[in-house]
Structure formats: C-alpha cells, structure tokens
Design a protein around this motif. Structure first.
Motif, short mmCIF file in Angstrom:
data_model
loop_
_atom_site.label_atom_id
_atom_site.label_comp_id
_atom_site.label_asym_id
_atom_site.label_seq_id
_atom_site.Cartn_x
_atom_site.Cartn_y
_atom_site.Cartn_z
N SER A 149 0.91 -1.23 -0.01
CA SER A 149 0.09 0.00 -0.01
C SER A 149 0.80 1.37 -0.06
O SER A 149 0.49 2.31 -0.49
CB SER A 149 -0.96 -0.09 1.31
OG SER A 149 -1.71 1.19 1.36
N PHE A 150 1.80 1.28 0.99
CA PHE A 150 2.74 2.24 1.01
C PHE A 150 3.45 2.74 -0.47
O PHE A 150 3.38 3.80 -1.02
CB PHE A 150 3.84 2.14 1.82
CG PHE A 150 5.04 3.34 2.07
CD1 PHE A 150 4.78 4.28 2.83
CD2 PHE A 150 6.28 3.25 1.12
CE1 PHE A 150 5.58 5.33 2.77
CE2 PHE A 150 7.18 4.31 1.23
CZ PHE A 150 6.77 5.65 1.99
N ILE A 151 3.96 1.67 -1.20
CA ILE A 151 4.56 1.94 -2.51
C ILE A 151 3.49 2.34 -3.44
O ILE A 151 3.67 3.31 -4.42
CB ILE A 151 4.94 0.47 -3.13
CG1 ILE A 151 6.14 0.13 -2.29
CG2 ILE A 151 5.41 0.53 -4.51
CD1 ILE A 151 6.72 -1.30 -2.73
N ALA A 152 2.29 1.89 -3.60
CA ALA A 152 1.23 2.64 -4.48
C ALA A 152 0.80 3.98 -4.08
O ALA A 152 0.71 4.79 -5.04
CB ALA A 152 -0.14 1.53 -4.13
N ASN A 153 1.01 4.20 -2.65
CA ASN A 153 0.55 5.76 -2.37
C ASN A 153 1.69 6.60 -2.98
O ASN A 153 1.28 7.63 -3.31
CB ASN A 153 0.37 5.78 -1.11
CG ASN A 153 -1.00 4.82 -0.45
OD1 ASN A 153 -2.00 5.13 -1.37
ND2 ASN A 153 -1.13 4.70 0.80
N ALA A 154 2.92 6.08 -2.34
CA ALA A 154 4.11 6.96 -2.49
C ALA A 154 4.14 7.39 -4.56
O ALA A 154 4.55 8.20 -4.96
CB ALA A 154 5.23 6.21 -2.42
N ASP A 155 3.91 6.13 -5.09
CA ASP A 155 3.95 6.28 -6.55
C ASP A 155 2.75 7.34 -7.10
O ASP A 155 3.07 8.29 -7.99
CB ASP A 155 3.58 4.99 -7.54
CG ASP A 155 4.76 4.04 -7.40
OD1 ASP A 155 5.80 4.39 -7.05
OD2 ASP A 155 4.74 2.70 -7.58
N ALA A 156 1.77 7.26 -6.43
CA ALA A 156 0.59 8.38 -6.89
C ALA A 156 0.87 9.67 -6.63
O ALA A 156 0.76 10.65 -7.19
CB ALA A 156 -0.72 7.89 -6.05
N LEU A 157 1.69 9.72 -5.15
CA LEU A 157 2.18 11.13 -4.94
C LEU A 157 3.38 11.63 -5.91
O LEU A 157 3.36 12.91 -6.22
CB LEU A 157 2.72 11.16 -3.49
CG LEU A 157 1.54 11.15 -2.44
CD1 LEU A 157 2.23 10.71 -0.97
CD2 LEU A 157 1.25 12.48 -2.30
N ALA A 158 4.01 10.77 -6.29
CA ALA A 158 5.20 11.14 -7.07
C ALA A 158 4.79 11.50 -8.46
O ALA A 158 5.31 12.35 -9.23
CB ALA A 158 6.22 9.91 -7.62
#
Length: 712
Positions: free
Chosen positions: A679-688
């Motif tokens: 979930s963290f990776i997905a959220n970080a990708d969206a923020l990027a």
C-alpha cells in the motif's frame, strides 16, 4: 531450578520467593505465571500456612509482562485471551483463597508486576531509592491486562486512577504510598519482618474491598455527575494531546467506564478483551518493537564492535560553550566525568558552565539531587580558553559554529595536546564527517557525535562514521553515549546524515504546500493530526529559517549541478531575503511572536499576500499523507544509500531525533506495519505522479517487496 521457593516458619507464615532462573529479572512469562499459580495453590491448600509473603529474589520485584515472549505467541485472540484469563484466575485465587497475602516489594514493580501486587491484600515496599512503581503499558500501545485497570480504580477511585493508567506515571515508593496503592514503606532490612508482623496482626484480612457486598467506588460511581464530568474531561484531554492517534488510552477509558459498572469478575473479562484487541493491533506491535525491544537493544549496545575493551571515560573536553556545548558538558558532568569546557572568551566559557548551574539548581529544588551533590557535580566543569587544559582528555567533542574553517582550526589545536589514543568527535548536524576529518592528523580516531537540543532533555545521539573511522573509535563512542545515559544510533557519513536529512523534508513539504496555496492553518493542524509534535511552519520558525537558508546555500554550493531543488526552497528564499522574517528568535517568521507576557503567537496575516490561498483546498488526510510520506520516502533513500541500515535504529532515530509520529512506532514501522509495504508503494507512486520525484521510492524497495522480504 524452580522459579518459586517457599519457607514456612513456626507461626505458619510462608515466604514465597520469586526468583526466575531464566533471566536477570522476574517477569510474567508463561512459565512463571503457571509456576505462580501452582505455588499459590500449594500454599492455600496447606493447612499449616496461615498467611503468605510474596517477595523477590532479584534486585527488583517483578518488572511486568515478558513482551518478547508475548510477541512469539500465536497471534490470535483465543491464545492471548486464554493467557490473560489464566493470570486473572490466579490473582482471583490469591484474593479469595481465605489466607492473607502481603506483597513485599524489595525493588521495582511495573506493569504486570504491580498488578500482581494489587491482587495481594497488603503491599509493603522497601525504601529503595532505585525502585519505581506504576503502569507503563500505555507507552507501548497496551493497557494493564492483569486486572490493573479494575483494581486500581476500585482502590483509588476512577479520577485518581486515571493519571497512573493514562500517563504511565511512575513513582518512588513513598509517592506510591501517598497515592494509596502501596500501604507501607520500610527500610529494606525490615521488609520481610514487617510483612510478617502485618500478617500476624491481621489474620482475617483476606477479603478485598471490592469483594464486599456493600462496596462502592471511592469518590463516586461511574454514573454520578462528578465522575461523568471526569470522563468528559479525560476524553477532551486525550483528543488534545494525542489527536485521536493512540488507541490504548481510549480503550483504558472504556475499560474503566464499562468495567466499573459491573461485578468484579465481569470487569476482568472486559479488561481482558480490550487488552487482547490492543495486543493484536498493528499499532501495539509497532510500538512494542520500537519502544521496548529496539530501545533495549540500542541502550545495551547490542551492535557494539566485538573485541574492543570497554572504555570508561574519566575526562573529556568540549570545544564551544554555546547552548549545545553547555548541554553536553552538563550531561557528562552529571555522569561523573571531569569536563573541560573551552571557548574563545572566558566570559563565554563561564556562561556555558552557568547553564549547568541552573539545571542543577532545578534538580535540587525538585528533590532529585542534594545541594552537596550538585556542588560536587558543578565542580567537575572547568571553563577555560586555554587548549592546554585539554591535556589528559580521552575524548574531545567539537561543538563550534557550523563553519569548516573554524572546525578545522579547533581540531588541530586540540589534537596538539591530546594523548595518542584519545578520540575526537564533531557535533555537526549536517557537514560530512569525512570532510571534517581532513583537518585531523588521525582520521581513524575522528567520529561524529550529533546531539539534539536541548541536550539535557533529548535522549538520542547520532553517531556518524567517517570513511576512515576505525572500530575502536566507534566502540568507544558508543561507550561514551551509554555512560551519559543517552540512546545511540550509528549511521554512515553523508550530507545531513540520517536525522537532519529526513527532518528537513517535513518542514520543506509544509512550505511546498504553502506555495501551492494550501491554507497555513490546514498545514499546521494536519501536521499535528498526523502525529508530529508541532506543525511544519512552527518547526521552521523554531529551527530558524535563516539557519535553513544558510545550510541550503552551503549544500547547493557543495553539490553544484548535482543539487536537486525542492519546491520549499523558494519559500525559504522569500521569507529570509525578501521579507526578512527569519523565525522565532527574531519574533517574526511564519508566525508573529508578541512580546507581551502570556500573549500567544499567531500566524502572520501577511502570508496570504505572498502565498495566496487557493479556492479549492485538499482534504486533511491528503495533507497528512504528504507530510508523513515525504519523511518516509527520504528515510528509504537513506537506507538504500547505506547511510543507515538497521530498521530498529531508523525507527528509534525518527522518533527520538526529529519527532516522527510516535504512534506509528517510527518511520520504518509506519511504512511496513501501519501502512503495509504494498500500500505504501502504491501511495508513494501516486504522490510522485502528482507532486514530483521527491516521492519516488528507491528501486531496491520494490525489489524487496516483490521478493516478500521485510525490513525487520
């Protein structure tokens, strides 16, 4: 060897001694709980026994639950509930077995240890200055699960019990006696005799007040107007202090509210269920891992280099008697070391010593130290301007202005008088240690010791290895940090190291949000709601925007084309160079600081003119996520680059170094346990995608997730 031994005297008084052979302390390990139950049952069934004294063969009484063991239990509600119920059953047999039991506490009794003592009919403590008593479970995301919430409330009343349960208050024996949950305090050599005397004088005192038919809660029942107001006030206090992030205090209140309205045995079941819910929660798992397991490992120097003899420091030197140098001098002096506090003028050196004088006077006023001891401690500090006074110092710590040339000069002058085996440390917070070590004639004995301000309150020290720092220097640096009773983390050299490098992402992200038109109040409140101690704009003011600007310009100069700008940089430039609002020390920054006594700071009304507020505002969860993820992603880059490699030190450093949201257990626990890595990776990708590459995670983290590996 048995955990419990018993001696029965001619008067029928049994002394049951708890002495766990499996460790240095007594804890509520599963084997110990079973053994306690059997020992109590044997004594209750023995007609020759008229009363029981429960005491300890260790230096302390019982330190509480064995959390390391609990973490290895099958993580399901049935297993945990059954364990807690078995402890409850034993303590109820102690209370209802028909024979008086005295807890004779020779030392510390915390958590489950104190709960076992509450189940006894009388509690006597030795007058041991090192002993403390209380219920620290809430600090680990738990509640007292051995009957503590219910017994303490029935003993003291709900309102009086709350601070002990909600604030993890720990007290000396006489303070606990004054509070009402210890009955007597006696000299250590009289502990067992005093317990026996009480048993002989009270042979029928074997029924607890809450088992009497006419029992009423002290100072009001739950439904009384007075106690209802207490619960309302407690709810408001929890919301103000914890921003709703901490589950344990909330469930403590619920256990008190619900449990104190039902018969005692039913109340224990309520407590057991809430304890189980907390223990199985991600929050408690993360907090226990960081605040109990990891913190113990760090303080015990688990990762200290092997084969290097332990170093006990007798004399150290400190270069620079400003706020930081003076604080380090105090920490060393109070630990018994001789300290040479050196500055460019005698007035500055004397002022640095005066800082310790003020702190020592406060300790005396609070009863924490005698005036004689304070005088002796202060005499350990020699304020001077003469580098020759450093002769005999085994360690010198440089805490001068963040300027390479000044640091190089004092390094050379200090090393000229030091013995060959002495080590030199820099307290720099940002400048790479390897570069500073170029001024040293012995870079293998050069290391970074990054303290945090104010030193007397901040528990962390970041130890930084230069490229040539040897293992003996590291080992001795760890020894020094342990000697002054601080917690060390070890990092490799880089600009900003670990804590300063990640910390700045919080304040810069707050400024980036401001630049985008997010309302300043929303930014500030989102930071606090996310679990940070203060908002990012407040923190910028307190750190000093001028200092941030100076560090930023130095970084740009050093890195040249390799420097990656941050959207917050422009805000710093505007505030410092255009608006001349440099922070709290000048009375003007993002906030205006009034000079009138008692007046509160206010957000500067001119912010909207220079950073217009957008018509459409993000929701608070989006702002919270950006503020936390900015820090978490940068921490991952530190790990990927080898700046810091141990997950538990990353968590400890994040909480105790820059105040990362403590309810998460630290930055790595936030990523892996609270958010979940996928979930963290997905959220970080969206923020990027939305906000830029500063939210782009290292590829090594994706590889780790794909392989199913864990940080811990």
């Amino acid at each position: 060897m048995s955990t419990f031994t018993q001696e029965i005297d001619a008067q029928g008084l049994a002394v049951l001694t708890w002495n766990d052979p499996n460790g240095p302390v007594n804890s509520l390990a599963q084997s110990a709980v079973l053994a306690l139950g059997k020992a109590i049952d044997d004594l209750l069934a023995n007609d020759a026994v008229k009363g029981i004294v429960l005491t300890s063969g260790k230096a302390d009484f019982v330190v509480g639950a064995n959390l390391k063991e609990i973490q290895t239990m099958p993580q399901n509600a049935e297993t945990v509930l059954n364990f807690v119920r078995s402890l409850h059953a034993i303590t109820r047999r102690m209370e209802q077995g028909g024979k008086p039991i005295v807890a004779a506490m020779n030392g510390t009794a915390l958590g489950g240890g104190m709960e076992v003592a509450l189940a006894c009919h009388h509690r006597i403590a030795a007058d041991n200055p090192k002993a403390v008593f209380g219920f620290p479970e809430v600090n680990l995301g738990l509640l007292p699960g051995g009957g503590g919430t219910q017994r303490l409330a029935r003993m003291l009343g709900i309102q009086a019990a709350m601070p002990w349960l909600l604030q993890a208050t720990q007290a000396k024996a006489k303070e606990a006696q004054a509070a009402g949950f210890i009955n007597a305090v006696v000299p250590a050599e009289q502990l067992i005799s005093a317990a026996k005397e009480w048993l002989l004088a009270n042979p029928a005192a074997c029924v607890q007040p809450w088992d009497e038919k006419k029992f009423k809660l002290p100072n009001g029942e739950v439904q009384s107007a007075k106690v209802a107001q207490v619960f309302m006030g407690a709810e408001a206090m929890l919301r103000q202090k914890g921003m709703g992030n901490y589950r344990a205090p909330q469930l403590i209140l619920q256990a008190l509210y619900e449990g104190c309205q039902v018969p005692f045995d039913a109340s224990l079941e309520i407590e057991a269920r809430y304890f189980t819910e907390l223990l199985l929660s991600d929050q408690a798992k993360a907090m226990i891992r960081t605040f109990f397991v990891a913190l113990q490992d760090a303080n015990k120097l688990k990762n200290r280099p092997q084969g290097v003899d332990k170093k006990q420091f007798q004399k150290i030197g400190i270069l620079g008697a400003g706020m930081m140098g003076a604080g380090i001098a105090y920490a060393a002096a109070i630990s018994g070391m001789q300290v040479v506090l050196l500055d460019s003028t005698q007035t500055a050196a004397d002022k640095g010593k005066a800082y310790s004088d003020e702190l020592l006077k406060k300790r005396v006023a609070r009863g924490k130290m005698t005036a004689e001891k304070a005088t002796i401690t202060l005499a350990h500090i020699l304020p001077t301007t003469d580098f020759k006074d450093l002769k005999g110092c085994e360690l010198v710590i440089e805490a001068v202005f963040e300027e390479r040339t000044i640091k190089a000069e004092v390094t050379a002058r200090a090393e000229a008088v030091l013995a060959d085996d002495a080590i030199f440390a820099s307290n720099t917070s940002t400048l790479p240690i390897t570069g500073l070590a170029e001024a040293s004639k012995r870079p293998a004995q050069f290391i970074g010791l990054h303290f945090f301000s104010p030193v007397d309150k901040m528990p962390l020290v970041e130890i930084i290895l230069g490229q040539q720092t040897n293992q003996q220097t590291l080992a001795w640096a760890l020894d020094f940090v342990q000697q002054i009773k601080k917690t060390p983390i070890t990092v490799n050299d880089s600009r900003g190291f670990y804590t300063s490098r990640v910390f700045k992402t919080y304040v810069l992200e707050g400024m980036a949000l401001l630049q985008e038109g997010v309302a300043p109040a929303l930014i500030e409140n989102a930071g606090k709601l996310a679990g940070m101690p203060v908002g990012p704009l407040t923190l910028s003011d307190e750190v000093s925007l001028e200092l941030m600007d100076r560090i930023g310009r130095q970084t740009q100069q050093d890195l040249g084309a390799a420097y990656v700008p941050h959207p917050g940089d422009a805000v710093v430039q505007t505030m410092v160079h255009e608006l001349k609002r440099i922070g709290k020390k000048a009375g003007v920054g993002f906030y205006t600081y009034p000079t009138e006594p008692g007046a509160k700071k206010t957000l500067w009304t001119g912010l909207a003119e220079h950073f217009p507020v957008a018509t459409q505002q993000p929701d608070v969860e989006t702002v919270k996520q950006r503020l936390l993820y900015a820090q978490a992603v940068e921490a991952l880059h530190c790990r990927a680059e080898g700046v810091i490699t141990r997950a538990h030190e990353m968590d400890i450093g994040s909480i105790f170094g820059w105040g990362f949201a403590a309810h998460t257990g630290g930055v790595i626990s936030f990523i892996e346990t609270i958010e979940g890595l996928a979930s963290f990776i997905a959220n970080a990708d969206a923020l990027a995608e939305r906000c830029g590459n500063r939210f782009r995670i290292p590829e090594s983290v994706r590889d780790m997730a794909a392989a199913g590996r864990s940080f811990y």
